[in-house]
Design an enzyme around this catalytic site. Structure first.
Site, PDB file in Angstrom:
ATOM      1  N   HIS A  52       0.941  -0.888  -0.153  1.00  0.00           N
ATOM      2  CA  HIS A  52      -0.219   0.005   0.263  1.00  0.00           C
ATOM      3  C   HIS A  52       0.674   1.325   0.001  1.00  0.00           C
ATOM      4  O   HIS A  52       0.513   2.161  -0.385  1.00  0.00           O
ATOM      5  CB  HIS A  52      -0.850  -0.183   1.086  1.00  0.00           C
TER       6      HIS A  52
ATOM      7  N   GLU B   8       1.994   1.629  -3.596  1.00  0.00           N
ATOM      8  CA  GLU B   8       0.499   1.970  -4.450  1.00  0.00           C
ATOM      9  C   GLU B   8       1.287   3.391  -4.233  1.00  0.00           C
ATOM     10  O   GLU B   8       0.765   4.341  -5.292  1.00  0.00           O
ATOM     11  CB  GLU B   8      -0.749   1.901  -3.480  1.00  0.00           C
ATOM     12  N   HIS B   9       1.255   4.206  -3.128  1.00  0.00           N
ATOM     13  CA  HIS B   9       1.381   5.918  -2.776  1.00  0.00           C
ATOM     14  C   HIS B   9       2.261   6.516  -3.437  1.00  0.00           C
ATOM     15  O   HIS B   9       2.207   7.516  -4.061  1.00  0.00           O
ATOM     16  CB  HIS B   9       1.224   6.279  -1.226  1.00  0.00           C
TER      17      HIS B   9
END
Length: 135
Positions: A62, A65-66
């Site tokens: 995650h 992803e950012h």
């Protein structure tokens, strides 16, 4: 084999409802579906999510992803990335699940090349700035 496992492209301008799959010479799997309309959604699905993380790495999928959408060599900030899509009325987003990370852009069909340029730039040329890791 590339970590980029498949690109799912919904080109919503031809009334043909069957999904098709092909594998490019570099091993990239492309899945596409034609739907009627003037917009399209380009998605890149990476076969990595929280199930692939080990103890001490929880949340890394995650986080990456950012980080990918925070800047590239060509588009040095997250705002610059978003502006290119939003200026043509599109939207750019991403999400992470237990088994995959998805990056997608929805915009007018005529802007397909822009969507592919932004997605490939984000995935292949992220800046990964130290300040982003420290937050």
């Amino acid at each position: 084999s590339s970590i980029l496992s498949s690109i799912l492209i919904y080109t919503q301008k031809i009334s043909f409802y069957c999904m098709k799959r092909l594998t490019l010479s570099n091993g990239l799997e492309v899945i596409y579906k034609h739907l009627p309309g003037k917009t399209l959604t380009c998605e890149v699905m990476v076969k990595v999510g929280s199930n692939n993380e080990i103890e001490g790495e929880r949340g890394i999928s995650h986080m990456i992803e950012h980080l990918l959408s925070e800047g590239t060599r060509k588009r040095p900030t997250g705002r610059a990335i978003a502006n290119e899509i939003e200026i043509v009325g599109g939207e750019f987003n991403a999400y992470t699940t237990s088994v995959r990370t998805n990056y997608h852009i929805k915009l007018l069909s005529k802007d397909f090349k822009l969507a592919m340029d932004v997605l490939s730039d984000v995935l292949f040329h992220p800046l990964f700035l130290e300040k982003s890791f420290l937050r």
